[in-house]
Design an enzyme around this catalytic site. Structure first.
Site, short mmCIF file in Angstrom:
data_model
loop_
_atom_site.label_atom_id
_atom_site.label_comp_id
_atom_site.label_asym_id
_atom_site.label_seq_id
_atom_site.Cartn_x
_atom_site.Cartn_y
_atom_site.Cartn_z
N GLU A 179 0.71 -1.05 -0.02
CA GLU A 179 -0.14 0.11 0.06
C GLU A 179 0.98 1.35 0.11
O GLU A 179 0.63 2.26 0.82
CB GLU A 179 -1.08 0.15 1.27
N GLU A 284 -6.18 -10.72 -1.20
CA GLU A 284 -6.74 -10.53 0.26
C GLU A 284 -8.38 -10.43 -0.20
O GLU A 284 -9.28 -9.72 0.14
CB GLU A 284 -6.59 -9.31 0.85
#
Ligand code: G3I
Length: 390
Positions: A179, A284
């Protein structure tokens, strides 16, 4: 590199059917043997996902500490039966594994790796460099001021070397950086970026390559269907390669809702990353059925609880379940269509009760986002797409 069956409908279909017959034969023999010895053996009703998907991509889930070394035996048994890859949901994050500069906490991570080894699974490490779940000491001095570039480089290198070195040969792939890019394609202004600029990412991949030359290295992020983020990540992939640094795949976290992402944009990203010369991993995967509050997965996001935000507290109505399964089936078919590019599909939790989405971005809700329900039963879309019933 594993042999790949062509997309469904070609020769691959024949291989898949043959493989399924072999699996059924094995289970039948096991049942006969068990009944001959009077064992109470209740074979699961379905072909395990890892067998139904063999030759297409690995399939697995994020595991928590209760599952790998504690009370949640049922989820552990399901994982052993259904999955051939596992990722650590929390125990390998810096705040957990390296809480103080001179202290590591390897216990939970050791248990996770041992679980994966017992199950002969592909073990994934998550995550080495992330702005969140970062221990206080990592980027600042004792006065709370940002440390120098030199100090941060040393801390990053020590962290990566120590953690990856401990699991060298056991952990097959690492989310090296998580991220780092914002929705608009700009660099997240994390402490790493403040002190080192974009270089922090390339340094992290360099240190990881040094720490374990045998490990696969990934960049992982959410919202990767977005055009701006897609283009920045393609640029990063190219920069890593032009510097002679290893990157094997990008992780598309794939935290979804009923209205996002657009499947067409999602497919464009799969194709763009593959065209840049890396594999794609769905790292995810979950899909919330609850009223929209926030997309993506910015863990710092939170909103106040209101009844209307938690409409399915007792159960999920059949109509909504049908819509959710249909949308999940659409994405699952997309993953199968691109199984020449996608090497792993990981759900962010084993079953609905485990999901972070029950408490994000609103605490105390009941969501239904994963591949298995609260009774550890497989969600219908999987057998619909795979036809994996015995
Ligand atoms: O273990 C402590 C416990 O000792 C303590 O009593 C409790 C108090 O709140 O906190 C527990 O730690 C929590 C941890 O999950 C384990 O349950 C943290 O507070 C909590 O913040 C942490 O949340 C995790 C979150 O990342 C932040 O690390 C979620 O479970 C996890 O699903 C989520 O996963 C992230 C991925 O790593 C990156 N992509 C987005 C994804 C969702 O946010």
């Amino acid at each position: 590199m594993r042999a790949r069956t062509p997309a469904a409908g070609g020769r691959g279909k024949g291989i898949k059917m043959q493989h399924m017959k072999t699996c059924r034969k094995k289970i039948t023999l096991a049942l006969l043997a068990a009944s001959a010895f009077g064992c109470a053996f209740s074979a699961p009703r379905e072909v395990p996902l890892k067998d139904a998907l063999r030759g297409r991509f690995l399939v697995g889930a994020a595991l928590n500490e209760a599952q790998v070394s504690g009370p949640d035996r049922r989820a552990a048994e399901l994982a052993m039966r259904e999955f051939n890859t596992v990722v650590a949901e929390n125990c390998m994050k810096a705040a957990s594994i390296h809480p103080e500069e001179n202290r590591y906490n390897f216990g939970p991570a050791d248990a996770f790796v041992e679980f994966g080894r017992k199950g002969r699974m592909k073990i994934i490490g998550h995550t080495l460099i992330w702005h969140s779940q970062l221990p206080e000491w990592f980027c600042v001095d004792s006065e709370g001021r940002n440390v120098s570039a030199q100090t941060l480089k040393k801390r990053m290198r020590d962290h990566i070397r120590t953690v990856m070195g401990r699991y060298r040969g056991a952990v097959k792939g690492w989310d090296v950086v998580n991220e780092a890019i914002e929705w608009d394609g700009s660099w997240r202004k994390s402490k790493f970026y403040e002190i080192l600029g974009e270089e922090f990412l390339y340094l992290a991949f360099r240190y990881a390559r040094e720490a374990d030359p045998s490990a696969e290295l990934y960049y992982n992020d959410y919202g990767m269907d977005g055009k701006a983020k897609r283009e920045r990540v393609v640029e990063i992939i190219k920069n890593l390669k032009s510097r002679g640094l290893r990157i094997d795949a990008v992780g598309m976290q794939s935290h979804m809702g009923m209205g996002h992402p657009d499947i067409g944009e999602f497919e464009k990203s799969i194709e763009a990353f593959a065209a840049a010369g890396v594999k794609v991993m769905i790292t995810e995967w979950d899909m919330s059925v609850l009223p929209f509050v926030a997309s993506g997965a910015e863990i710092s996001t939170n909103a106040a609880y209101r009844e209307e935000l938690n409409p399915y507290a007792e159960s999920l109505p059949a109509e909504m379940s049908g819509k959710w399964n249909a949308r999940m089936a659409d994405f699952f078919r997309l993953f199968l269509k691109h199984s020449d590019k996608i090497t792993r599909v990981t759900a962010w939790g084993v079953s609905d009760g485990d999901s972070w989405l029950n408490n994000w971005p609103v605490r105390g809700r009941t969501d239904y986002p994963l591949l298995f329900d609260r009774n550890l039963e497989r969600k219908p879309f999987l057998n619909e797409v795979l036809g994996a019933k015995r």
